[in-house]
Design a protein around this motif. Structure first.
Motif, PDB file in Angstrom:
ATOM      1  N   THR A   1      69.709-107.652  49.961  1.00 35.61           N
ATOM      2  CA  THR A   1      69.240-106.336  49.503  1.00 35.61           C
ATOM      3  C   THR A   1      67.752-106.250  49.828  1.00 35.61           C
ATOM      4  N   ALA A   2      67.192-105.026  49.788  1.00 38.23           N
ATOM      5  CA  ALA A   2      65.861-104.867  50.379  1.00 38.23           C
ATOM      6  C   ALA A   2      64.911-104.039  49.543  1.00 38.23           C
ATOM      7  N   VAL A   3      63.637-104.425  49.622  1.00 32.42           N
ATOM      8  CA  VAL A   3      62.510-103.618  49.132  1.00 32.42           C
ATOM      9  C   VAL A   3      61.637-103.338  50.345  1.00 32.42           C
ATOM     10  N   VAL A   4      61.422-102.047  50.635  1.00 32.70           N
ATOM     11  CA  VAL A   4      60.723-101.648  51.852  1.00 32.70           C
ATOM     12  C   VAL A   4      59.402-100.994  51.500  1.00 32.70           C
ATOM     13  N   LYS A   5      58.330-101.372  52.224  1.00 32.99           N
ATOM     14  CA  LYS A   5      57.060-100.675  52.105  1.00 32.99           C
ATOM     15  C   LYS A   5      56.672-100.113  53.462  1.00 32.99           C
ATOM     16  N   PRO A   6      56.858 -98.833  53.687  1.00 34.12           N
ATOM     17  CA  PRO A   6      56.444 -98.231  54.956  1.00 34.12           C
ATOM     18  C   PRO A   6      54.921 -98.070  54.998  1.00 34.12           C
ATOM     19  N   ALA A   7      54.369 -97.822  56.162  1.00 30.74           N
ATOM     20  CA  ALA A   7      52.935 -97.570  56.279  1.00 30.74           C
ATOM     21  C   ALA A   7      52.599 -96.241  55.615  1.00 30.74           C
ATOM     22  N   SER A   8      51.464 -96.160  54.947  1.00 32.50           N
ATOM     23  CA  SER A   8      51.094 -94.941  54.218  1.00 32.50           C
ATOM     24  C   SER A   8      50.875 -93.753  55.146  1.00 32.50           C
ATOM     25  N   GLN A   9      50.519 -94.034  56.426  1.00 33.18           N
ATOM     26  CA  GLN A   9      50.323 -92.911  57.354  1.00 33.18           C
ATOM     27  C   GLN A   9      51.658 -92.260  57.717  1.00 33.18           C
ATOM     28  N   THR A  10      52.749 -93.064  57.688  1.00 30.15           N
ATOM     29  CA  THR A  10      54.042 -92.541  58.178  1.00 30.15           C
ATOM     30  C   THR A  10      55.176 -92.948  57.254  1.00 30.15           C
ATOM     31  N   PRO A  11      55.160 -92.470  56.006  1.00 31.70           N
ATOM     32  CA  PRO A  11      56.176 -92.908  55.038  1.00 31.70           C
ATOM     33  C   PRO A  11      57.504 -92.162  55.112  1.00 31.70           C
ATOM     34  N   TYR A  12      57.484 -90.929  55.674  1.00 29.60           N
ATOM     35  CA  TYR A  12      58.664 -90.070  55.539  1.00 29.60           C
ATOM     36  C   TYR A  12      59.874 -90.586  56.311  1.00 29.60           C
ATOM     37  N   SER A  13      59.634 -91.209  57.475  1.00 29.78           N
ATOM     38  CA  SER A  13      60.779 -91.736  58.236  1.00 29.78           C
ATOM     39  C   SER A  13      61.489 -92.818  57.435  1.00 29.78           C
ATOM     40  N   GLY A  14      60.735 -93.691  56.791  1.00 30.72           N
ATOM     41  CA  GLY A  14      61.345 -94.747  55.968  1.00 30.72           C
ATOM     42  C   GLY A  14      62.034 -94.171  54.747  1.00 30.72           C
ATOM     43  N   LEU A  15      61.415 -93.227  54.087  1.00 31.98           N
ATOM     44  CA  LEU A  15      62.028 -92.627  52.892  1.00 31.98           C
ATOM     45  C   LEU A  15      63.306 -91.876  53.267  1.00 31.98           C
ATOM     46  N   ALA A  16      63.308 -91.299  54.471  1.00 31.22           N
ATOM     47  CA  ALA A  16      64.527 -90.610  54.931  1.00 31.22           C
ATOM     48  C   ALA A  16      65.681 -91.602  55.029  1.00 31.22           C
ATOM     49  N   TRP A  17      65.343 -92.852  55.384  1.00 29.99           N
ATOM     50  CA  TRP A  17      66.392 -93.885  55.457  1.00 29.99           C
ATOM     51  C   TRP A  17      67.001 -94.102  54.078  1.00 29.99           C
ATOM     52  N   GLY A  18      66.152 -94.022  53.056  1.00 32.17           N
ATOM     53  CA  GLY A  18      66.668 -94.168  51.690  1.00 32.17           C
ATOM     54  C   GLY A  18      67.655 -93.066  51.365  1.00 32.17           C
ATOM     55  N   ALA A  19      67.315 -91.844  51.781  1.00 36.09           N
ATOM     56  CA  ALA A  19      68.210 -90.699  51.522  1.00 36.09           C
ATOM     57  C   ALA A  19      69.523 -90.856  52.299  1.00 36.09           C
ATOM     58  N   LEU A  20      69.429 -91.376  53.511  1.00 39.04           N
ATOM     59  CA  LEU A  20      70.636 -91.573  54.336  1.00 39.04           C
ATOM     60  C   LEU A  20      71.522 -92.668  53.747  1.00 39.04           C
ATOM     61  N   CYS A  21      70.899 -93.758  53.287  1.00 42.35           N
ATOM     62  CA  CYS A  21      71.686 -94.861  52.697  1.00 42.35           C
ATOM     63  C   CYS A  21      72.410 -94.378  51.440  1.00 42.35           C
ATOM     64  N   GLU A  22      71.707 -93.564  50.666  1.00 43.17           N
ATOM     65  CA  GLU A  22      72.287 -92.982  49.442  1.00 43.17           C
ATOM     66  C   GLU A  22      73.482 -92.084  49.820  1.00 43.17           C
ATOM     67  N   GLU A  23      73.293 -91.289  50.864  1.00 46.31           N
ATOM     68  CA  GLU A  23      74.316 -90.319  51.281  1.00 46.31           C
ATOM     69  C   GLU A  23      75.576 -91.007  51.783  1.00 46.31           C
ATOM     70  N   VAL A  24      75.434 -92.110  52.509  1.00 48.18           N
ATOM     71  CA  VAL A  24      76.629 -92.749  53.086  1.00 48.18           C
ATOM     72  C   VAL A  24      77.303 -93.691  52.095  1.00 48.18           C
ATOM     73  N   GLY A  25      76.620 -93.975  50.960  1.00 50.96           N
ATOM     74  CA  GLY A  25      77.316 -94.714  49.917  1.00 50.96           C
ATOM     75  C   GLY A  25      76.897 -96.145  49.668  1.00 50.96           C
ATOM     76  N   PHE A  26      75.712 -96.551  50.151  1.00 54.08           N
ATOM     77  CA  PHE A  26      75.237 -97.892  49.768  1.00 54.08           C
ATOM     78  C   PHE A  26      75.013 -97.907  48.257  1.00 54.08           C
ATOM     79  N   PRO A  27      75.419 -98.967  47.574  1.00 54.73           N
ATOM     80  CA  PRO A  27      75.254 -99.021  46.110  1.00 54.73           C
ATOM     81  C   PRO A  27      73.786 -98.905  45.704  1.00 54.73           C
ATOM     82  N   GLU A  28      73.544 -98.352  44.535  1.00 60.85           N
ATOM     83  CA  GLU A  28      72.173 -98.221  44.019  1.00 60.85           C
ATOM     84  C   GLU A  28      71.478 -99.578  44.012  1.00 60.85           C
TER      85      GLU A  28
END
Ligand SMILES: NC(=O)C1=CN([C@@H]2O[C@H](COP(=O)(O)OP(=O)(O)OC[C@H]3O[C@@H](n4cnc5c(N)ncnc54)[C@H](O)[C@@H]3O)[C@@H](O)[C@H]2O)C=CC1
Ligand SMILES: O=C(O)[C@H](O)CS(=O)(=O)O
Length: 485
Positions: free
Chosen positions: A176-203
């Motif tokens: 399991t993972a804890v991710v810290k994206p770069a502060s200049q470009t956080p949205y691409s990484g956060l979008a991955w969180g939304a995608l993982c949530e959408e496809v059904g990865f457990p909380e």
């Protein structure tokens, strides 16, 4: 504010399946480097939020580790499909926060999905061994098990693909993972969180925190629940993180800085070499760790190469990444532009000649003209320092031995490139260059099937290829007795 891309844009952190703000309520502005406008904000999280994310990942690991490799593979395939179904909007989000030309952003989203698909399958092949026992009454097996909670810290230059080649193998292996994206470009990484949530990865399987790099990093390095840190960024920060991870003996994989040489021999196909030089130098406006930092051209073809390379460089189109026809987006910020100007001033002071570009672009902001400098000498800063910008110094050499010696004269060892028509020379030079990756008559070699990574101070470990999942696994030896054999 983003329009089309707002569906996957998250201005919050993902911790244990909940989208939350920082405890303090403080936020960081996210700026579009093409126009200096604010795109939005993200939480300025710190140690406490990071600790909760690690604990959520550890709790999720207890269940995730028990899923089968096939179950994980199916979820990763769904993630791949979701990424590709949203390639255009994810690419727009990436360009808006990082600046790269839209076609490059689409390519980055595509290779991100490809890494996920690759590891969806690699996770089903983490074979162990059955070893012939030296004892008649005992049996020996060797198994591979997920290391547990991993932390991933990613850079601003490839905010999507650098994350993909970390969480792809991690999730496939059962981590399991804890991710810290770069502060200049956080949205691409956060979008991955939304995608993982959408496809059904457990909380809690994927957690993403943004904010104070030092505070978040210190918690990651000190927390014993984190069993591995994977980092992509500068060698300077990588060294700090390696030292801090020693306190809890974490596994570390480091994708760090580069100083790529690009050798052109007299027997090379010059037009092919120029084509390779353009992509090896100016991809992402020169802001990649595998971009050529030093061009070494043999005396017999030096003038021809410089002339053709400068002409091809002058044809590149600088502009906002979303603008049709743009090939060169802005640099990430003014600091990056100032550093590029320092390199050019240093080169001129040592007799270098600007044959193309050489100054800030008429568009202003952090746009910069792709620049070719002839008459480069080892006294110039290019020789030892990573430019991380669209500047191409061209050095001259006489002999093959001199070229290899100059190319190796650096503490870095990530990528290198050379062009020759001689097969014997190709093997001599490939074997003589001290780098983790070699392009022979090719200027762009990154692909999911191959192990990406450097030697010396360019890093530790490999990402991609079948090697890329090994760092997320522990090897366990089991000796079984009492079988009444
Ligand atoms: N080998 C590779 O694949 C890559 C190497 N790089 C190298 O990184 C540099 C440029 O990228 P940057 O993102 O500016 O590098 P950076 O090292 O400043 O930052 C990379 C990441 O580390 C984080 N960070 C910074 N200080 C930290 C700390 N004390 N604790 C924890 N995290 C911390 C940043 O917030 C960012 O997320 C260049 O040298 C480039 O060559 C960048 C991308 C890929
Ligand atoms: O961060 C980088 O510079 C990437 O590793 C370059 S690549 O993977 O896109 O070649």
């Amino acid at each position: 504010m983003l329009q089309k891309t707002s569906h996957y844009m998250r201005q919050a952190n993902l911790i244990g399946g909940k989208w939350v703000q920082a405890d303090s309520g403080v936020t960081i502005d996210v700026i579009n480097p093409a126009n200096g406008q604010k795109l939005g904000t993200v939480p300025k999280s710190g140690a406490a939020e990071t600790r909760r994310a690690i604990e959520a990942a550890d709790e999720a690991f207890q269940g995730w580790r028990k899923t089968s490799a096939l179950e994980r593979s199916k979820l990763l395939r769904k993630l791949h499909d979701a990424i590709m179904d949203n390639q255009d909007s994810l690419a727009e989000l990436l360009t808006m926060e990082q600046g790269k030309a839209l076609f490059e952003a689409k390519g980055e989203v595509a290779i991100s999905a490809a890494y996920i698909l690759w590891f969806a399958e690699e996770g089903r092949r983490t074979y162990g061994d059955v070893v012939p026992s030296p004892w008649a009454d005992r049996r020996i097996i060797v198994t591979k098990q997920p290391v547990g909670v991993i932390a991933a810290i990613t850079p601003w230059n490839f905010p999507s693909s650098m994350l993909a080649r970390k969480i792809g193998p991690a999730l496939a292996a059962g981590c399991t993972a804890v991710v810290k994206p770069a502060s200049q470009t956080p949205y691409s990484g956060l979008a991955w969180g939304a995608l993982c949530e959408e496809v059904g990865f457990p909380e809690g399987v994927v957690n993403i925190v943004t904010g104070s790099a030092g505070e978040i990093g210190d918690e990651i390095c000190a927390n014993p629940l984190v069993r591995k840190l994977t980092f992509t960024g500068s060698t300077e920060i990588g060294k700090i993180l390696i030292q801090k991870c020693a306190s809890t003996v974490k596994k570390v994989s480091m994708e760090l800085g580069g100083n790529a040489p690009f050798l052109v021999f007299d027997d090379a196909d010059i037009d092919r070499a120029v084509e390779g030089a353009i992509i090896a130098k100016y991809r992402n406006s020169g802001q990649t760790c595998v971009c050529t930092n030093r061009f070494f051209v043999q005396a017999g073809v030096y003038d021809t190469f410089v002339e053709k390379f400068a002409a091809a460089t002058a044809k590149l189109k600088v502009g906002p990444g979303l603008e049709e026809g743009t090939t060169q987006g802005p640099l990430i910020d003014d600091k990056a532009v100032a550093k590029v100007e320092e390199f050019i001033d240093d080169a001129k002071s040592h007799g270098g000649k600007v044959v193309s570009g050489g100054k800030r672009h008429a568009l202003g902001g952090s746009f910069f003209e792709p620049t070719v400098i002839s008459g480069a000498t080892p006294k110039m800063r290019f020789m030892k320092e990573e430019i991380f910008g669209p500047v191409a110094p061209v050095f001259k050499f006489d002999t093959e031995e001199e070229a290899v010696r100059l190319a190796n004269d650096t503490e870095f060892g990530l990528a290198c490139y050379f062009y020759t028509g001689d097969l014997g020379r190709a093997f001599r030079v490939m074997e003589g260059l001290k780098y983790g990756m070699v392009g022979v008559n090719e200027g762009l070699i990154t692909t999911v099937e191959a192990p990406f990574g450097g030697v010396k101070e360019s890093g530790l470990g490999k990402e991609g290829g079948h090697q890329g999942i090994e760092d997320y696994l522990d090897t366990k030896y089991v000796c079984i007795g009492g079988l009444g054999l």
